[in-house]
Design a protein around this motif. Structure first.
Motif, short mmCIF file in Angstrom:
data_model
loop_
_atom_site.label_atom_id
_atom_site.label_comp_id
_atom_site.label_asym_id
_atom_site.label_seq_id
_atom_site.Cartn_x
_atom_site.Cartn_y
_atom_site.Cartn_z
N LYS B 53 -20.35 30.92 7.15
CA LYS B 53 -20.56 32.23 6.52
C LYS B 53 -22.05 32.55 6.39
O LYS B 53 -22.51 33.59 6.85
CB LYS B 53 -19.92 32.26 5.12
CG LYS B 53 -18.46 31.93 5.08
CD LYS B 53 -17.88 32.05 3.68
CE LYS B 53 -18.44 31.05 2.68
NZ LYS B 53 -18.04 29.65 2.93
N SER B 54 -22.77 31.64 5.78
CA SER B 54 -24.20 31.88 5.59
C SER B 54 -24.92 31.98 6.92
O SER B 54 -25.83 32.79 7.09
CB SER B 54 -24.83 30.77 4.76
OG SER B 54 -24.23 30.74 3.49
N THR B 55 -24.50 31.16 7.87
CA THR B 55 -25.12 31.21 9.19
C THR B 55 -24.95 32.59 9.80
O THR B 55 -25.89 33.17 10.35
CB THR B 55 -24.49 30.13 10.09
OG1 THR B 55 -24.60 28.88 9.43
CG2 THR B 55 -25.17 30.06 11.43
N PRO B 91 -29.61 36.29 -0.90
CA PRO B 91 -29.33 35.01 -0.24
C PRO B 91 -28.41 34.14 -1.08
O PRO B 91 -28.15 34.46 -2.24
CB PRO B 91 -30.72 34.37 -0.10
CG PRO B 91 -31.64 35.15 -0.94
CD PRO B 91 -30.97 36.40 -1.39
N GLU B 92 -27.96 33.03 -0.49
CA GLU B 92 -26.96 32.22 -1.20
C GLU B 92 -27.56 31.51 -2.41
O GLU B 92 -26.85 31.15 -3.33
CB GLU B 92 -26.24 31.25 -0.27
CG GLU B 92 -27.11 30.23 0.41
CD GLU B 92 -26.34 29.40 1.42
OE1 GLU B 92 -25.18 29.07 1.16
OE2 GLU B 92 -26.89 29.09 2.49
N GLU B 93 -28.89 31.31 -2.38
CA GLU B 93 -29.53 30.81 -3.60
C GLU B 93 -30.73 31.69 -3.88
O GLU B 93 -31.19 32.38 -3.00
CB GLU B 93 -29.99 29.35 -3.40
CG GLU B 93 -28.92 28.35 -3.70
CD GLU B 93 -29.34 26.96 -3.29
OE1 GLU B 93 -30.42 26.53 -3.72
OE2 GLU B 93 -28.60 26.34 -2.52
N LEU B 167 -24.46 40.46 0.80
CA LEU B 167 -24.47 39.54 -0.33
C LEU B 167 -23.84 38.22 0.06
O LEU B 167 -22.66 38.17 0.43
CB LEU B 167 -23.70 40.16 -1.50
CG LEU B 167 -24.10 41.58 -1.92
CD1 LEU B 167 -23.06 42.15 -2.90
CD2 LEU B 167 -25.47 41.60 -2.54
N ASP B 168 -24.62 37.15 -0.02
CA ASP B 168 -24.09 35.82 0.30
C ASP B 168 -23.63 35.18 -1.00
O ASP B 168 -24.45 34.79 -1.82
CB ASP B 168 -25.17 34.98 0.99
CG ASP B 168 -24.57 33.81 1.75
OD1 ASP B 168 -23.38 33.53 1.55
OD2 ASP B 168 -25.30 33.19 2.54
N GLU B 169 -22.36 35.09 -1.17
CA GLU B 169 -21.75 34.57 -2.40
C GLU B 169 -22.33 35.22 -3.65
O GLU B 169 -22.97 34.55 -4.46
CB GLU B 169 -21.88 33.05 -2.45
CG GLU B 169 -21.08 32.43 -1.34
CD GLU B 169 -21.10 30.91 -1.37
OE1 GLU B 169 -21.35 30.36 -2.44
OE2 GLU B 169 -20.85 30.31 -0.33
N PRO B 170 -22.07 36.50 -3.82
CA PRO B 170 -22.71 37.24 -4.91
C PRO B 170 -22.35 36.75 -6.30
O PRO B 170 -23.14 36.90 -7.21
CB PRO B 170 -22.22 38.68 -4.71
CG PRO B 170 -21.00 38.57 -3.88
CD PRO B 170 -21.19 37.37 -3.02
MG LIG Z 1 -23.14 29.61 2.44
#
Ligand SMILES: [Mg+2]
Ligand SMILES: Nc1ncnc2c1ncn2[C@@H]1O[C@H](COP(=O)(O)OP(=O)(O)OP(=O)(O)O)[C@@H](O)[C@H]1O
Lengths: 455, 364
Positions: B53-55, B91-93, B167-170
């Protein structure tokens, strides 16, 4: 520009917060205050200024260079490693703007640091050279010869080139040129010998130099004759000599008898001695009681110095040159930091700077190797490895040679003007050429880099 | 050049192979995926950890370069600088500058969009209020908890009033109030004609907000379609009934028994944990006390809603409790006398209504 400036301010804050930078800046503070208070010199006003100016500025330059390299390397590489760069490159910002912003941030840091250093050095200098500290003549000398920016004009070069060429032709024609020796090397040697000859004054002889000034010295300021000689005899005692001063147009002539040992001396001469065509002729008679030859230095044997700018102007120009150098280091660090992660970037840029510092040494290696190849082993060629190494050395030398320009600190601390021409040349080489090339490369490679992958 | 179609994001035959220093393949993160996202849609990318997903998201943003395949974002390649003006990214973080304060952080990103000083100030005020950090604007990020930093991350993604929000894992790292709020925000954004692309492995979150989803596994799309199509079970029905007297209920049950020829199942609705949590926090807040963490926040920043209108400006917690809590009924009453409602009533629909009533969708 707004974007670039925003990035610059972040870069500035990042580097000012780094522990390494804080430590080094503290060291800088200690240096600026500590050196003038601890290093005493030989007690003469000249050496006092020398120590304060050249040591302090040289030391602070080294510290700032390390700070700049470190922060430059860290600026982009750490943000790539901890992904902070992700939130910057996903905004409408070009990679060139990021590079430029980081560079600008480092420039601001250096500008402030140099400015403070300059103010501190000037303040300490003013304090240590105040009138009450010195005898009257010492104070006068400080004000007239040290804490100024004087123009330095060497004596006109004697026309040895033609004579040397003729001599070389004669040698070649009569077949007396040493076998295996290149004509160029022979020419250099002949020319050097002739220069030494024209600058030496034998027992009982007189020699004269003409010096053409580029501008008329300002009224009310002293003009100085500075000379430097060695003695041909083993006993280095003071020798008696007679200086003649005059010019072509006027009949006026002054004779000054002096007895001085070998070394550098200076002599104030009246303004009127400068002729209408701005020429001065100086002669020296060797009237010593014992037969000895006075050998004037080939380059700095006879020179005229006169006031051009106040010291502050010179200090500012020197700081400007130091600033260009630091700007180049900032660019180098940044570009390495956009390509590599932190330790690799730091090592690579330090390696490049060491190469540059030793580029003079590399020059000698290449020359020695060339000499070996042609004289010791005339028919045998160099091995491929040797040739490759030579080629590499030459390449490195060619790349880095323009960077080793003269040191403005020496000029500044000896009261000689650091001209705008030097400043312009430094700007051209350090900023336009090298920073341009290094920055261009940095941006190009940064553009191709995949920032989602940390290392 | 304006993109011609309604498709704002398109991905075709996308592959990503991570290589090591020597160029040897190390991980096949994305393995040939295709999808398209239309303007105004909320698209969810689902998948277990490490499914790519993030990729995929990083490739959409130009942070990673695809090994193979085509990507168009607003009709442009992902590395196009100018189209970034219209994109917001979380981003995810949270990758923020630890030494900047919340305000300085948002100001910095605002500058990168060339927003004017007054505009930045206004938006920062609204965003901080929206994410419930209006009292912590002067504290540095390094003092922030994970969720607080995450809220700042969300705020920075919206500072440019983007057309596409990625949104990556909002909701990761957010408390239930924050989660609720993010979901509401996403819906509001969609109503304003913005496109939201999000990734998550929290299925409930995705189910609440997404129009369409793609489920990723091992770098490949395993299922794709609209939530309704994918989840609706056609042969089952739910009939919400409330306010029935026991007699009426008996009547209904009798009719059902006769029609079906079997005993119908009867269940009582239960407050869910979210509602209970909201109540507890609300009580705690009512009793006073300093907060150093995140507050509840206002609903949605005004500028995200369109220029002329102003939002209700109320506290989201109050709104949620007011709007969503089931009618209080005597607790110890006879079970049969309680209103019968289907479990998991779509309470979200109501707050969405509340938010949606505030204005017409507006572009830019
Ligand atoms: Mg991810
Ligand atoms: N920089 C990298 N180098 C090598 N492999 C990587 C790298 N980044 C991700 N991967 C691999 O790619 C795959 C997909 O990772 P990705 O981060 O896209 O997963 P994800 O779906 O976002 O998971 P999560 O839910 O945990 O965030 C994983 O197998 C991971 O190991």
């Amino acid at each position: 520009m707004n974007k670039v400036w925003a990035i610059a301010m972040i870069a500035l804050r990042s580097s000012v917060r780094s522990k390494v930078v804080i430590c080094l800046m503290l060291l800088l503070l200690v240096t600026i205050i500590g050196i003038p208070l601890t290093v005493k010199g030989d007690g003469s006003p000249e050496s006092k200024v020398q120590v304060l100016v050249s040591y302090t500025l040289a030391f602070s330059q080294i510290i700032l260079a390390i700070v700049t390299l470190w922060s430059g390397c860290a600026a982009v590489s750490t943000e790539v490693e901890d992904f902070r760069i992700h939130l910057v490159v996903t905004k409408p910002v070009r990679r060139a703007q990021i590079w430029l912003g980081k560079w600008l941030g480092l420039l601001v840091m250096n500008a402030v640091a140099l400015l403070l250093t300059g103010v501190a050095v000037y303040g300490l200098l003013a304090y240590q050279t105040r009138a009450s500290e010195w005898k009257e003549d010492e104070y006068a000398r400080l004000q007239e010869e040290v804490l100024v920016a004087r123009r330095l004009v060497p004596a006109d070069m004697p026309p040895v080139d033609r004579a040397a060429t003729l001599h070389l032709r004669e040698l070649i024609a009569s077949g007396r040129l040493e076998p295996g020796r290149s004509p160029e090397a022979a020419f250099t040697a002949i020319r050097q010998r002739m220069l030494i000859q024209t600058n030496s004054v034998e027992y009982g002889a007189t020699r004269s130099w003409s010096i053409t000034l580029p501008t008329r010295p300002p009224a009310g300021r002293k003009v100085f004759l500075q000379y430097k000689y060695q003695l041909g005899s083993l006993v280095q005692e003071p020798v008696s000599g007679m200086w003649f001063l005059g010019n072509n147009k006027d009949a006026r002539q002054i004779m000054i008898p002096l007895q001085q040992g070998p070394g550098t001396h200076s002599l104030a001469i009246p303004q009127e001695m400068v002729g209408e065509d701005l020429e001065i002729i100086v002669g020296y008679s060797n009237i010593h009681s014992n037969p000895t030859t006075v050998l004037f230095d080939v380059n700095e044997g006879v020179q005229i110095l006169y006031f051009q700018d106040p010291f502050v102007t010179n200090l500012c120009r020197t700081l400007l040159i130091q600033f260009f150098q630091l700007a180049l280091y900032a660019a180098l660090g940044l570009t390495m930091g956009t390509l590599f992660s932190m330790p690799v970037a730091a090592f690579t840029s330090i390696f490049i700077i060491i190469l540059q510092l030793f580029s003079g040494f590399i020059e000698t290696i290449t020359q020695d190797a060339a000499a070996d190849g042609s004289s010791v082993d005339p028919e045998g060629a160099l091995t491929i490895v040797e040739q490759l190494t030579m080629f590499m050395y030459k390449g490195v030398h060619l790349l880095l040679k323009p960077l080793s320009t003269n040191n403005p600190l020496e000029l500044l601390s000896s009261g000689v003007v650091v001209g705008w021409d030097i400043v312009a040349a430094e700007f051209l080489v350090k900023i336009v050429m090298y920073t341009g090339i290094i920055g261009g490369m940095g941006v190009l490679l940064f553009n191709r880099r995949e920032l989602g992958i940390p290392a | 050049m304006e993109e011609t179609s309604d498709i704002v994001l398109s991905v075709e035959g996308l592959h990503k192979v991570f290589k090591d220093f020597w160029g040897r393949p190390r991980a096949k993160a994305v393995n040939g995926i295709d999808f398209e996202v239309k303007r105004g849609e909320v698209f969810g990318l689902l998948g277990p950890n490490g499914s790519g997903k993030s990729t995929t998201i990083k490739m959409l943003l130009g942070l990673l370069h695809p090994t193979r395949g085509k990507i168009h974002v607003l009709g442009k390649p992902p590395r196009d600088v100018q189209s970034k003006v219209r994109i917001g990214y979380l981003p995810e973080e949270s990758y923020l500058y630890p030494y900047l304060t919340a305000r300085e952080t948002l100001d910095f990103y605002g500058r990168l969009f060339d927003l004017s000083g007054p505009e930045r100030r206004q938006r920062i005020d609204q965003l901080l209020e929206m994410v419930g950090l209006q009292h912590t604007g002067r504290r540095t990020i390094k003092e922030f908890s994970k969720g607080m930093a995450r809220r700042i991350g969300l705020a920075q993604a919206l500072i440019n009033n983007p057309e596409i929000v990625i949104l990556d894992e909002p909701t990761s790292g957010l408390d239930p109030i924050g989660t609720r709020q993010v979901k509401d925000l996403i819906q509001t954004l969609a109503e304003r004609g913005k496109t939201v692309f999000l990734s998550s492995h929290l299925l409930a979150d995705v189910e609440d907000v997404c129009d369409r989803i793609a489920i990723l596994y091992a770098g490949q799309v395993q299922a794709e379609g609209s939530i309704v199509d994918l989840l609706q079970v056609d042969e089952h029905y739910l009939v919400p009934l409330s306010g029935l007297t026991p007699d009426q209920l008996q009547n209904v049950l009798r009719v059902l028994r006769e029609t079906l020829g079997a005993e119908p199942e009867l269940e009582h609705p239960r407050r869910n944990l979210e509602q209970f949590f909201m109540e507890v926090i609300s009580k705690a807040r009512a009793s006073g006390g300093e907060i150093s963490g995140a507050g509840a926040g206002k609903q949605v920043a005004d500028y995200l809603q369109g220029a002329e209108e102003t939002s209700g400006g109320g506290d989201v917690l109050e709104e949620i409790l007011k709007e969503r809590a089931p009618e209080p009924s005597p607790a110890a009453a006879d079970p049969a006398s309680e209103p019968v409602a289907p479990a998991g009533e779509d309470l979200d629909g109501r707050i969405d209504q509340l938010l949606g009533d505030q204005g017409d969708p507006k572009d830019e």
